[in-house]
Write an enzyme that holds these catalytic residues in place. Structure first.
Site, short mmCIF file in Angstrom:
data_model
loop_
_atom_site.label_atom_id
_atom_site.label_comp_id
_atom_site.label_asym_id
_atom_site.label_seq_id
_atom_site.Cartn_x
_atom_site.Cartn_y
_atom_site.Cartn_z
N HIS A 191 -6.57 -8.89 3.54
CA HIS A 191 -7.95 -9.38 3.38
C HIS A 191 -8.27 -9.79 1.94
O HIS A 191 -8.82 -10.86 1.69
CB HIS A 191 -8.94 -8.29 3.81
CG HIS A 191 -9.19 -8.27 5.27
ND1 HIS A 191 -10.42 -8.39 5.83
CD2 HIS A 191 -8.32 -8.15 6.32
CE1 HIS A 191 -10.34 -8.33 7.15
NE2 HIS A 191 -9.06 -8.16 7.47
N ASP A 225 -16.43 -9.67 1.88
CA ASP A 225 -15.72 -9.63 3.15
C ASP A 225 -16.74 -9.30 4.24
O ASP A 225 -17.59 -8.42 4.06
CB ASP A 225 -14.64 -8.53 3.09
CG ASP A 225 -13.67 -8.62 4.26
OD1 ASP A 225 -14.12 -8.51 5.41
OD2 ASP A 225 -12.47 -8.82 4.03
N GLU A 264 -0.42 -20.54 8.55
CA GLU A 264 0.80 -20.92 7.82
C GLU A 264 1.85 -21.50 8.76
O GLU A 264 2.57 -22.43 8.41
CB GLU A 264 1.35 -19.70 7.06
CG GLU A 264 0.45 -19.30 5.88
CD GLU A 264 0.61 -17.87 5.42
OE1 GLU A 264 -0.23 -17.41 4.62
OE2 GLU A 264 1.57 -17.19 5.85
N GLY A 269 -6.77 -5.60 16.95
CA GLY A 269 -7.87 -6.40 16.42
C GLY A 269 -7.91 -7.80 16.99
O GLY A 269 -7.80 -7.99 18.21
O1 LIG Z 1 7.18 -11.05 4.11
C1 LIG Z 1 6.00 -11.44 4.12
C2 LIG Z 1 5.05 -11.04 5.08
C3 LIG Z 1 3.77 -11.54 4.99
N1 LIG Z 1 3.43 -12.40 3.99
C4 LIG Z 1 2.06 -12.92 3.87
O2 LIG Z 1 1.13 -11.91 4.24
C5 LIG Z 1 0.03 -12.51 4.88
C6 LIG Z 1 -0.21 -11.78 6.20
O3 LIG Z 1 -1.50 -12.13 6.65
P1 LIG Z 1 -1.90 -12.13 8.19
O4 LIG Z 1 -0.97 -12.95 8.96
O5 LIG Z 1 -3.35 -12.52 8.31
O6 LIG Z 1 -1.63 -10.66 8.68
P2 LIG Z 1 -2.18 -9.21 8.22
O7 LIG Z 1 -1.82 -8.92 6.85
O8 LIG Z 1 -1.69 -8.28 9.25
O9 LIG Z 1 -3.79 -9.44 8.35
C7 LIG Z 1 -4.86 -8.62 8.73
O10 LIG Z 1 -5.99 -9.45 8.46
C8 LIG Z 1 -6.02 -10.69 9.17
C9 LIG Z 1 -7.23 -11.48 8.68
O11 LIG Z 1 -8.41 -10.80 8.99
C10 LIG Z 1 -6.07 -10.45 10.66
O12 LIG Z 1 -6.01 -11.69 11.34
C11 LIG Z 1 -4.91 -9.56 11.06
O13 LIG Z 1 -5.03 -9.23 12.42
C12 LIG Z 1 -4.90 -8.29 10.22
O14 LIG Z 1 -3.77 -7.49 10.54
C13 LIG Z 1 0.35 -13.98 5.10
O15 LIG Z 1 -0.34 -14.77 4.15
C14 LIG Z 1 1.85 -14.06 4.84
O16 LIG Z 1 2.25 -15.28 4.24
C15 LIG Z 1 4.36 -12.82 3.08
O17 LIG Z 1 4.07 -13.61 2.17
N2 LIG Z 1 5.62 -12.32 3.17
#
Ligand SMILES: O=c1ccn([C@@H]2O[C@H](COP(=O)(O)OP(=O)(O)O[C@H]3O[C@H](CO)[C@@H](O)[C@H](O)[C@H]3O)[C@@H](O)[C@H]2O)c(=O)[nH]1
Length: 432
Positions: free
Chosen positions: A34, A162, A333, A348
């Site tokens: 977030h 947020d 992405e 969620g």
């Molecule tokens: O090896 C990795 C793994 C992840 N990422 C980054 O981490 C982010 C992950 O974001 P997201 O896909 O939104 O997942 P979460 O971190 O799990 O996000 C939380 O927050 C989001 C936005 O509210 C919700 O949609 C999800 O359900 C909630 O788990 C992305 O930008 C990815 O590019 C990396 O760069 N490298």
């Protein structure tokens, strides 16, 4: 001789101008991705706002801020030796290099309390840390915002928070400034939140709304800084280029670790299918989460890494399938990279997001039965990487990528919304 009144009033005027500059307080939710999503938007706003007009104070916990803001490097001493045919000059310079952009310099990070009492022992309850933080958050943010106003000499003129923080509306009302709520996920889950009463009272859905249930988080594991390719994923992908769209990328975001049974199923499916892969998986589960000898047997076939440069990987031509938990940023992405997805949502908003990818947009498959199995994943990888279904999905997702590009163009809808937001934060006026 007449006194120089101009010079006498100058500091006073400057101070007044300084105090009137917009001061945007940004309140981040310090768990999962977030805060990183919010900071990305704030950086764009900071670069779009004229440097002389706005400053941004970014409030998050110490742990979250450390993962987002680069620690300024210590001054280093280097010796430069210049040799010419006639003289030898030795110069000692002190350099303070900084990787921060000017936009980043307009954003100052302030730590707020994580709400964990001193000496507190965690009981291992799901979301225990989130609960502690949320209880302390309203007071914690208020205190930190007061300190930032004193520190900068500028009263706060806008609160961007947020959307999880409903109390931010109250804080903004107390300060008599605009409140901008930032929703980090997609429109479907936002609509489900906004229309919860309607769903309950008119449609009589009382047992929970699909995709917004109370499923539990597996763990909280802090997100590592994104962007760097310390494990060499990108050069490895370059070597796979002769077979475009042939690699599977697997990642479940910054929070989720699937149960062991599914980790084993993924590993077995990869070995059985022989599909080249990059798998981003928290290192702490490598030893007890994967089949014996998996790492050794797949050394040539793929890469297992604790963190990957996901954005760059998904936009690399060698990647043809994305196994994802359907976090909102991951989906954006994936679309931006033009990659069809295999969806395994966990909690969620993720189930709603997965439905959109599979059933509405037609750019992915949802795992059968809600959990990954070896046979199911082998089948899905085959369909996406080698089948007509995959070709069709790739066409749609590439079309969506073009649409996204249009939305971001100077006259696009996303740019228009961004400019409205910029107007609110720099002038305090609601958009027309
Ligand atoms: O090896 C990795 C793994 C992840 N990422 C980054 O981490 C982010 C992950 O974001 P997201 O896909 O939104 O997942 P979460 O971190 O799990 O996000 C939380 O927050 C989001 C936005 O509210 C919700 O949609 C999800 O359900 C909630 O788990 C992305 O930008 C990815 O590019 C990396 O760069 N490298």
């Amino acid at each position: 001789m007449q006194p120089d009144t101009t010079s006498m009033t100058q500091p006073h005027l400057q101070q007044q101008q300084q105090e009137r500059r917009p001061h945007v307080a940004v309140l981040a939710f310090p768990f999962s991705s977030h805060a990183a999503s919010l900071l990305t938007v704030i950086r764009h706003l900071a670069s779009a706002a004229p440097a002389s007009t706005a400053v941004f104070s970014f409030f998050s916990t110490h742990k979250s801020n450390r993962s987002l803001f680069p620690i300024p490097p210590q001054p280093t001493t280097s010796t430069i030796t210049t040799t010419t045919t006639t003289t030898t000059t030795t110069t000692t310079t002190t350099t303070t290099s900084s990787s921060s952009s000017s936009a980043f310099n307009m954003i100052k990070a302030y730590d707020v309390t994580d709400g964990v009492p001193e000496g507190y022992v965690f009981h291992g309850k799901p979301q225990e840390d989130i609960g502690l933080f949320m209880r302390a958050a309203p007071e914690g943010f208020r205190k930190a915002m007061e300190a930032a106003a004193v520190d900068s000499g500028k009263r706060i003129t806008c609160v961007v928070a947020d959307a999880f923080f409903w109390f931010a509306e109250e804080i903004a009302a107390e300060l008599r400034v605009p409140w901008v709520a930032f929703w980090t996920s997609g429109p479907s889950s936002l609509a489900a939140h906004l229309y919860t009463d309607l769903l309950r009272n008119k449609l009589h859905i009382t047992d929970g709304i699909a995709g917004l249930g109370d499923e539990r988080l597996n763990d909280f594991i802090p997100g590592a800084p994104r962007g760097s390719d310390e494990y060499g994923c990108l050069p490895w992908l370059d070597n796979q280029k002769p077979a475009p769209a042939s690699v599977a990328y697997i990642s479940f975001g910054s929070v989720t670790v699937p149960p062991r049974s599914e980790l084993v199923a993924i590993a077995e499916a990869l070995e059985a299918s022989g599909v080249p892969f990059i798998w981003s998986l928290k290192e702490e589960v490598w030893d007890h989460g994967l089949p014996d000898g998996f790492l050794g047997r797949t050394r040539e076939q793929g890469m297992l890494v604790p963190w990957a440069p996901q954005v760059d990987i998904l936009s690399h031509g060698a990647v043809g399938a994305f196994v994802t938990h359907c976090g909102w940023s991951s989906l954006l992405e994936g679309i931006a990279g033009g990659v069809p997805m295999i969806c395994r949502p966990f909690f969620g908003d993720q189930r709603l997001n997965g439905r959109m990818i599979g059933d509405v947009l037609g750019i992915g498959l949802t795992v059968e039965g809600g959990a990954i199995t070896k046979e199911g994943l082998v089948r899905s990888l085959g369909m996406i990487l080698n089948g007509d279904e995959g070709k069709r999905m790739r066409e749609i997702v590439r079309h969506l990528r073009l649409q996204a590009g249009k939305a971001l163009s100077p006259t696009g809808s996303s740019t228009g919304n961004f400019n409205k937001l910029l107007q609110v934060i720099t002038t305090g006026a609601p958009p027309c």
